[in-house]
Design a protein around this motif. Sequence first.
Motif: not given
Length: 94
Positions: A22-26, A85-93, A2-7, A31-36
Motif C-alpha cells: 500500500t505504500e508503493a502505489g497510488p 468487495e475487498l478482493l475486487a479492490q485488491i485486484r484493481a490495486a 502488505k496485502i496478498s490474495a491467493t485463489s 485500500l488502507e482506508l477501506a480496510l480501516k
Amino acid sequence: MKISATSSGGFAGLAQHYEVDTEAGPAGKALELALKAHNYFAAPPATTPIGADLLRWTLSFDDAGQQRSVSFVEDGQAANLPWQELLAQIRAAA
C-alpha cells in the motif's frame, strides 16, 4: 501494509495471486482506508462451505506486525460479500 490474495480450487483449478504494497502505489492509501473503514481486522471469519468446484480465496494482511488471514469462497453468500468487495479492490490495486 502488505496485502496478498491467493485463489485455489474452482472448476478449472487455476490459481491467481495478487500482491499490493500500500505504500508503493497510488491505490494503496484508498485500500488502507477501506480496510480501516470496514474494520476488517476485527471482522468475523468468512464462512467456508464445502465444494471442490468452488473458487477459494485467502486474503493476508501484514500491517507493521499485525497479521491476519481470512479465507472465503466466491459463492455469493451475504456473509462473504465484504471479503469479495475487498478482493475486487485488491485486484484493481495490483
